[in-house]
Design a protein around this motif. Structure first.
Motif, short mmCIF file in Angstrom:
data_model
loop_
_atom_site.label_atom_id
_atom_site.label_comp_id
_atom_site.label_asym_id
_atom_site.label_seq_id
_atom_site.Cartn_x
_atom_site.Cartn_y
_atom_site.Cartn_z
N THR A 60 0.92 -2.45 -1.54
CA THR A 60 0.80 -1.01 -1.69
C THR A 60 0.78 -0.65 -3.17
N ALA A 61 0.19 0.50 -3.45
CA ALA A 61 0.14 1.03 -4.81
C ALA A 61 0.45 2.51 -4.73
N ARG A 70 -2.17 15.42 -3.69
CA ARG A 70 -1.00 14.72 -3.14
C ARG A 70 -1.00 13.29 -3.66
N ARG A 71 0.16 12.80 -3.92
CA ARG A 71 0.29 11.40 -4.36
C ARG A 71 0.69 10.57 -3.14
N VAL A 72 -0.30 10.01 -2.50
CA VAL A 72 -0.10 9.25 -1.28
C VAL A 72 -0.18 7.76 -1.59
N GLU A 73 0.81 7.01 -1.12
CA GLU A 73 0.81 5.56 -1.32
C GLU A 73 -0.43 4.97 -0.66
N ARG A 74 -1.01 3.97 -1.30
CA ARG A 74 -2.28 3.40 -0.84
C ARG A 74 -2.18 1.89 -0.59
N SER A 83 -10.18 -8.08 -9.41
CA SER A 83 -10.47 -6.67 -9.16
C SER A 83 -9.54 -6.13 -8.06
N GLN A 84 -9.29 -4.83 -8.12
CA GLN A 84 -8.43 -4.19 -7.13
C GLN A 84 -9.18 -3.07 -6.45
N TRP A 85 -8.97 -2.95 -5.14
CA TRP A 85 -9.60 -1.93 -4.32
C TRP A 85 -8.49 -1.21 -3.56
N GLU A 86 -8.55 0.11 -3.56
CA GLU A 86 -7.51 0.90 -2.91
C GLU A 86 -8.09 1.72 -1.76
N PHE A 87 -7.26 1.89 -0.73
CA PHE A 87 -7.63 2.67 0.44
C PHE A 87 -6.42 3.48 0.89
N VAL A 88 -6.65 4.69 1.32
CA VAL A 88 -5.60 5.50 1.93
C VAL A 88 -5.69 5.21 3.42
N LEU A 92 -0.13 2.68 7.10
CA LEU A 92 -0.07 1.76 5.97
C LEU A 92 0.81 0.53 6.21
N PRO A 93 2.06 0.68 6.72
CA PRO A 93 2.88 -0.52 6.92
C PRO A 93 2.24 -1.52 7.90
#
Length: 107
Positions: A60-61, A70-74, A83-88, A92-93
Motif C-alpha cells: 500500500t501507499a 481525499r487522501r485514499v490509501e492505494r 517502476s511503481q503503479w498505483e490503483f485505488v 484494498l486489504p
C-alpha cells in the motif's frame, strides 16, 4: 486460454492525469490486468497488464491529493524494473493479500 480467465476481480480506479479512470483490477493465473470500464474505456482506454513474474512487490501507499482531494490509501505495485503503479481499490486489504499470495506462490 484458461490462464487469462480472471480468478479475482476488484472494482478499481487508476490515476490518470488529474483524475481517476474507473474500471476493474483482475488477477489471473499469470497476470494482473486493469480493464477500464464505462466512460474511461471510451475516453482514455488505458488498459494495464503485467505478468505476475515481473511484479517484485505489492503493498500500500498513502494517497496523494491536492488541497481538496481525499487522501485514499492505494495499492502500489513495484515491478522488477523499479517502476511503481498505483490503483485505488475498493477492497484494498483483500487485493493486497491475494496479490502477495500469488507472488509468494510464483516466487
Amino acid at each position: 486460454m484458461t490462464d487469462q480467465k480472471p480468478e479475482r476481480t476488484w472494482k478499481a480506479r487508476r490515476p490518470v492525469g488529474r483524475g481517476l479512470a474507473g474500471g476493474e483490477l483482475q488477477l489471473t493465473k499469470t497476470h494482473l490486468v486493469f480493464e477500464p470500464k464505462g466512460l474511461a474505456a471510451r475516453v482514455d482506454g488505458l488498459r494495464f497488464a503485467v505478468a505476475t513474474k515481473h511484479v517484485a512487490a505489492a503493498g500500500t501507499a498513502p494517497g496523494r491529493g491536492g488541497r481538496f482531494a481525499r487522501r485514499v490509501e492505494r495499492l502500489c505495485l513495484t515491478l522488477s524494473d523499479g517502476s511503481q503503479w498505483e490503483f485505488v481499490v475498493d477492497d484494498l486489504p483483500d487485493a493486497v493479500a491475494a496479490i502477495q499470495g500469488r507472488l509468494a506462490a510464483n516466487g
